[in-house]
Design an enzyme around this catalytic site. Structure first.
Site, mmCIF file in Angstrom:
data_model
loop_
_atom_site.group_PDB
_atom_site.id
_atom_site.type_symbol
_atom_site.label_atom_id
_atom_site.label_comp_id
_atom_site.label_asym_id
_atom_site.label_seq_id
_atom_site.Cartn_x
_atom_site.Cartn_y
_atom_site.Cartn_z
ATOM 1 N N ARG A 17 31.137 -15.619 -12.268
ATOM 2 C CA ARG A 17 32.526 -15.673 -12.734
ATOM 3 C C ARG A 17 33.532 -15.070 -11.750
ATOM 4 O O ARG A 17 34.727 -15.256 -11.896
ATOM 5 C CB ARG A 17 32.645 -14.987 -14.106
ATOM 6 N N LYS A 24 29.699 -9.462 -6.574
ATOM 7 C CA LYS A 24 30.868 -8.736 -7.084
ATOM 8 C C LYS A 24 30.809 -7.258 -6.745
ATOM 9 O O LYS A 24 31.857 -6.630 -6.573
ATOM 10 C CB LYS A 24 31.020 -8.932 -8.587
ATOM 11 N N GLU A 157 22.675 -7.107 -29.650
ATOM 12 C CA GLU A 157 23.504 -7.960 -28.794
ATOM 13 C C GLU A 157 24.331 -8.882 -29.683
ATOM 14 O O GLU A 157 23.859 -9.324 -30.739
ATOM 15 C CB GLU A 157 22.621 -8.785 -27.855
ATOM 16 N N ASN A 172 27.832 -0.628 -26.981
ATOM 17 C CA ASN A 172 26.946 -0.191 -25.904
ATOM 18 C C ASN A 172 27.654 -0.338 -24.559
ATOM 19 O O ASN A 172 28.066 -1.424 -24.173
ATOM 20 C CB ASN A 172 25.688 -1.073 -25.921
ATOM 21 N N SER A 390 66.891 6.595 24.358
ATOM 22 C CA SER A 390 66.704 5.412 23.505
ATOM 23 C C SER A 390 66.381 4.162 24.311
ATOM 24 O O SER A 390 66.802 4.019 25.450
ATOM 25 C CB SER A 390 67.986 5.145 22.721
HETATM 26 C C1 UD1 Z 1 24.995 -5.544 -21.299
HETATM 27 C C2 UD1 Z 1 24.291 -5.025 -22.540
HETATM 28 C C3 UD1 Z 1 25.297 -4.925 -23.701
HETATM 29 C C4 UD1 Z 1 26.433 -4.031 -23.284
HETATM 30 C C5 UD1 Z 1 27.066 -4.528 -21.995
HETATM 31 C C6 UD1 Z 1 28.073 -3.533 -21.495
HETATM 32 C C7 UD1 Z 1 22.000 -5.818 -22.375
HETATM 33 C C8 UD1 Z 1 21.003 -6.782 -22.875
HETATM 34 N N1 UD1 Z 1 23.213 -5.918 -22.910
HETATM 35 O O1 UD1 Z 1 25.433 -6.881 -21.607
HETATM 36 O O2 UD1 Z 1 24.663 -4.393 -24.852
HETATM 37 O O3 UD1 Z 1 27.377 -3.952 -24.326
HETATM 38 O O4 UD1 Z 1 26.075 -4.680 -20.980
HETATM 39 O O5 UD1 Z 1 28.776 -4.052 -20.404
HETATM 40 O O6 UD1 Z 1 21.685 -4.962 -21.589
HETATM 41 N N2 UD1 Z 1 21.559 -7.519 -14.244
HETATM 42 C C9 UD1 Z 1 20.582 -7.653 -13.321
HETATM 43 N N3 UD1 Z 1 19.557 -8.521 -13.552
HETATM 44 C C10 UD1 Z 1 19.461 -9.249 -14.699
HETATM 45 C C11 UD1 Z 1 20.484 -9.109 -15.644
HETATM 46 C C12 UD1 Z 1 21.512 -8.236 -15.403
HETATM 47 O O7 UD1 Z 1 20.618 -6.995 -12.281
HETATM 48 O O8 UD1 Z 1 18.503 -9.994 -14.826
HETATM 49 C C13 UD1 Z 1 22.650 -6.571 -14.002
HETATM 50 C C14 UD1 Z 1 24.008 -7.248 -13.846
HETATM 51 O O9 UD1 Z 1 24.267 -7.559 -12.501
HETATM 52 C C15 UD1 Z 1 24.963 -6.188 -14.382
HETATM 53 C C16 UD1 Z 1 24.139 -5.466 -15.430
HETATM 54 O O10 UD1 Z 1 22.786 -5.729 -15.138
HETATM 55 O O11 UD1 Z 1 25.302 -5.245 -13.378
HETATM 56 C C17 UD1 Z 1 24.483 -5.914 -16.854
HETATM 57 O O12 UD1 Z 1 24.178 -7.272 -17.018
HETATM 58 P P1 UD1 Z 1 25.098 -8.261 -17.818
HETATM 59 O O13 UD1 Z 1 24.476 -9.607 -17.796
HETATM 60 O O14 UD1 Z 1 26.499 -8.137 -17.340
HETATM 61 O O15 UD1 Z 1 24.985 -7.668 -19.283
HETATM 62 P P2 UD1 Z 1 25.953 -7.929 -20.500
HETATM 63 O O16 UD1 Z 1 25.683 -9.283 -21.045
HETATM 64 O O17 UD1 Z 1 27.332 -7.606 -20.110
#
Ligand code: UD1
Ligand code: CA
Length: 456
Positions: A17, A24, A157, A172, A390
């Site tokens: 995104r 990012k 979630e 969370n 100057s």
């Molecule tokens: C996650 C939380 C949610 C919380 C929110 C807060 C989970 C399942 N959900 O959701 O409860 O309210 O954060 O912002 O944890 N990442 C990886 N590898 C992966 C997946 C994610 O490195 O396979 C990293 C992403 O780059 C990011 C972080 O983990 O830095 C969070 O992942 P993201 O997919 O943004 O989680 P949310 O859906 O926002």
């Protein structure tokens, strides 16, 4: 005995995104990559090791995250199967055995060391999972924290939540502290039976409870948990960061007349009783010593401004600019890689590059150091208490002695010794009465033209 601690930083996201050609977490906040804000905060915590989980731009992300004083190793998450799966990419680090395991997000750079230490504090009191949560009016998109009698029962979630659960505003933040002795056992028990088919780190709460462990939520201010998914959120993080840092500086004794118009870099240092006027921008590497003043609309980077010195309005200080005590650089002046001695004045419309200016020197309006010959940069030395008239050009390499004078409009190509006067311009000629003759000639010419036009 101090507890040992591993911090796992998740930064393997695709950043779809952001619509960017880089991850990012490499995008800067206050001139510093987002990921370095997270690891920078960790340098203030009592953390023994950092495990960075990387995916896209792995090398660059690791490089940006590496800071002096941190032991950091990178782990690649090959497939992106969820936050629980991402944490397990650092299995090797976790299995080395730490008392506390922290999980942080690389795209949430505003978390403070204070909040983290409160989460760790809970572990010392026998809690196995301490989740950092926040209250919000806009819970949509976040996991909800299900609390009963002060215990955290589960994190739901949004996609998996019931309508009642969705009404909960305690969310969370994503980050947590886990009992290191049980971390692997818990993480390995997380499944992917949910709406997204991902391994949710958040399931660790229910897993821990099933295995007889305790979980709690530690509340933090909403702003600390702001994350970044797109450029609009990036700008919002920047805004929050700027507001926080301006406030810290003002509370430490810096005056800002219109703080909302001052932009700081992550490492800007400003001393007590310094004044920063409106619309000043700091790039990285600037130190402003106590009692100095930066007037409106100035841009500074890589510069040192000593006590009682004055910058601007409308000044530009570039890397390597140093202003000595009480020195002045005024409007429409640019200074690069130059030492301006104590009390020296560079007040108007001037370029000083690759130069050393002695104490008390006075650099006249429009003076230019011609530092570049098209191939190399050369040094200009200007002695203490000298006076540069100057509109002078100082063609480097060149040296002006202490106490010397350079006449206005000079083009100086050869060294000038101490206390000498240098004139390097065409000598003035004065022809008495000549102006009147010229005026008469012009009048006659105009008359002839007028007649010629009338005949046409
Ligand atoms: C996650 C939380 C949610 C919380 C929110 C807060 C989970 C399942 N959900 O959701 O409860 O309210 O954060 O912002 O944890 N990442 C990886 N590898 C992966 C997946 C994610 O490195 O396979 C990293 C992403 O780059 C990011 C972080 O983990 O830095 C969070 O992942 P993201 O997919 O943004 O989680 P949310 O859906 O926002
Ligand atoms: Ca997120």
């Amino acid at each position: 005995m101090a507890r040992t601690c591993l911090a796992i930083v998740l930064a393997a996201g695709e950043s779809t995104r952001m619509k960017s050609n880089k991850s990012k977490v490499l995008h800067p906040i206050a001139g510093r990559p987002m990921i370095a804000h997270v690891t920078g905060m960790l340098t203030d915590c009592d953390v023994d090791h950092v495990a960075l989980v990387v995916g896209r731009d792995a090398e660059k992300v690791s490089e940006a995250a590496s800071l002096d004083g941190l032991k950091l190793s990178s782990y690649t998450q090959v497939e992106r199967l969820g936050t629980g799966h991402a944490v397990l990419a650092a299995r090797e680090a976790i299995s080395r055995g730490f008392d506390d395991v922290l999980v942080l997000f690389g795209d949430s750079p505003l978390l403070t060391a204070d909040t983290l230490s409160r989460a760790r504090e809970a572990l010392t009191q026998g809690v196995d999972v301490a989740v950092i949560g926040f209250m919000t009016e806009q819970p949509s998109g976040y996991g909800r924290l299900l609390i009963e009698n002060g215990e955290l029962l589960a994190i739901r979630e949004e996609k998996d939540a019931t309508e009642d659960e969705r009404a909960i505003r305690f969310c969370n933040g994503g980050m947590m502290a886990i009992n290191g002795a049980k971390a692997l056992e818990y993480l390995d028990a997380i499944g992917n039976d949910n709406a997204k088919g991902e391994y949710y780190l958040t399931d660790i709460v229910e897993v821990a409870r099933q295995k007889g462990g305790r979980a709690v939520a530690v509340e933090a201010p909403e702003d600390e948990l702001a994350g970044c998914n797109n450029r609009a959120e990036l700008a919002y993080l920047e805004k929050l960061w700027q507001e926080r840092r301006r406030r810290e500086l003002m509370l430490s004794g810096v005056t800002m007349i219109a703080p909302e118009t001052v932009f700081l870099a992550w490492d800007t240092v400003i001393g007590q009783d310094a004044v920063i006027e409106p619309n000043v921008v700091f790039g990285p590497g600037v130190t402003i010593e106590p009692n100095a003043i930066v007037h409106a609309f100035s841009h500074l980077e890589g510069a040192l401004v000593r006590s009682n010195a004055s910058v601007g309005p409308y000044a530009r200080l570039r890397p390597g600019a140093t202003l000595g005590e009480g020195a002045k650089v005024g409007n429409f002046c640019e200074v690069k890689k130059a030492d301006i001695g104590a009390g020296a004045k560079v007040n108007h419309l001037t370029y000083i590059g690759d130069a050393e200016i002695g104490a008390g020197a006075n650099i006249g309006a429009g003076t230019i150091t011609c530092n570049y010959d098209g191939v190399n940069k050369h040094l200009t030395k200007i002695g203490a208490n000298s006076f540069i008239g100057s509109n002078s050009s100082l063609v480097a390499p060149v040296s002006i002695g202490d106490g010397a004078y350079v006449a206005s409009g000079s083009v100086i190509t050869k060294d000038v010794e101490d206390n000498a006067l240098a004139l390097a311009r065409a000598r003035q000629e004065v022809k008495p009465g000549r102006a009147a003759i010229i005026r008469k000639r012009i009048a006659a010419l105009k008359e002839t033209l007028k007649k010629a036009r009338a005949q046409d």
